[in-house]
Design a protein around this motif. Structure first.
Motif, short mmCIF file in Angstrom:
data_model
loop_
_atom_site.label_atom_id
_atom_site.label_comp_id
_atom_site.label_asym_id
_atom_site.label_seq_id
_atom_site.Cartn_x
_atom_site.Cartn_y
_atom_site.Cartn_z
N GLU A 157 0.84 -1.21 0.00
CA GLU A 157 0.00 0.00 0.00
C GLU A 157 0.87 1.25 0.00
O GLU A 157 0.54 2.25 -0.65
CB GLU A 157 -0.93 -0.02 1.21
N GLU A 173 -10.71 -9.83 6.88
CA GLU A 173 -10.37 -8.43 6.61
C GLU A 173 -9.00 -8.32 5.93
O GLU A 173 -8.82 -7.52 5.00
CB GLU A 173 -10.39 -7.60 7.89
N ARG A 198 -8.59 -7.07 1.91
CA ARG A 198 -7.74 -5.91 1.66
C ARG A 198 -6.55 -6.28 0.78
O ARG A 198 -6.17 -5.54 -0.13
CB ARG A 198 -7.23 -5.37 3.00
N SER A 244 -7.80 -7.06 -2.85
CA SER A 244 -8.26 -5.83 -3.52
C SER A 244 -7.07 -4.97 -3.94
O SER A 244 -7.05 -4.42 -5.05
CB SER A 244 -9.18 -5.04 -2.59
N SER A 245 -6.08 -4.87 -3.07
CA SER A 245 -4.86 -4.10 -3.40
C SER A 245 -4.07 -4.80 -4.49
O SER A 245 -3.49 -4.15 -5.37
CB SER A 245 -4.00 -3.92 -2.15
N ASP A 277 -17.78 -4.80 0.15
CA ASP A 277 -16.43 -5.34 0.12
C ASP A 277 -15.96 -5.63 -1.30
O ASP A 277 -14.77 -5.91 -1.52
CB ASP A 277 -16.35 -6.63 0.95
N CYS A 309 -14.47 -1.84 -4.31
CA CYS A 309 -13.12 -1.44 -4.75
C CYS A 309 -12.69 -2.25 -5.96
O CYS A 309 -12.14 -1.70 -6.93
CB CYS A 309 -12.12 -1.61 -3.61
#
Length: 219
Positions: free
Chosen positions: A77, A109, A113, A116-117, A147, A150
């Motif tokens: 990130e 979670e 994340r 998605s990234s 969720d 993105c």
């Protein structure tokens, strides 16, 4: 301290048995992780995670793997925020490889994340052909629409970047429908939308940021 020359560093490193090098990297990475003040904050994530990743083959504990996946997510990130897309993809790939596909239930979670990234990083590196399997993974495990938003936004950007404007519009309308905004569109309507889009682009051509900042807020 710092080696006066990289060749000296290489010579010292070569004295470490290959079977022990991974443990040394883990040890160095762990020391740095506990001594954050020794590294400039803007480089901290990269320096630490690079060391830990070099020692990743020596990590066998599930908890350690989860923590290392989290650190790779943070580094990924951070790299994305600096537009270091190739580095970001490397960190996020490592995070997924370390975590595996069996943690969706117990570390949801982190997984949502991370994936998605990872999808966003693939898009930023123009690896469009690799996005389908990642999207399927997210769609299969996502617990709610929010969720998936993105990843849907990333898909729309990827389709647009490939000139697939009609497909991008269809995906956007599908998401809007799932959000409760029903929009009926046919093939004929798609052509109309594209026509209106081109007309709008022509109208806005030549206007700078100052022009848009002066516009009144839409109600």
């Amino acid at each position: 301290y710092k080696f006066v020359h990289e060749q000296i560093q290489f010579a010292v490193y070569s004295l470490i048995p290959e079977s022990e090098q991974g443990f040394v990297h883990l040890w160095v990475g762990s020391l740095l992780l506990n001594k954050k003040t020794l590294i400039p904050i803007e480089n901290f994530a990269f320096v630490v995670v690079d060391q830990l990743n070099l020692g990743a083959p020596s990590v066998h504990s599930r908890n350690q793997k989860i923590e290392l996946a989290k650190l790779n997510l943070q580094a990924g990130e951070r790299a994305m925020s600096l537009a270091l897309f190739s580095a970001a993809l490397s960190y996020l790939t490592m995070g997924i490889d370390i975590l595996g596909t069996k943690e969706w239930g117990s570390n949801y979670e982190l997984c949502i994340r991370l994936y998605s990234s990872y999808l966003e990083a693939q898009y930023c590196n123009a690896n469009f052909q690799k996005m389908s399997s990642i999207l399927n993974e997210i769609s299969t495990h996502a617990r709610c629409l929010s969720d998936k938003l993105c990843s849907c936004a990333t898909l729309v950007k990827a389709l647009s970047a490939q000139g697939k404007t009609v497909e991008a519009i269809e995906v956007s309308f599908k998401v809007l429908h799932e959000l409760g905004e029903t929009i009926h569109i046919s093939a004929t309507d798609s052509s109309s939308v594209l026509s209106e889009l081109e007309e709008t682009k022509q109208m806005l051509h030549g206007n700078d940021d100052a022009f848009f900042l002066k516009l009144t807020e839409m109600k």
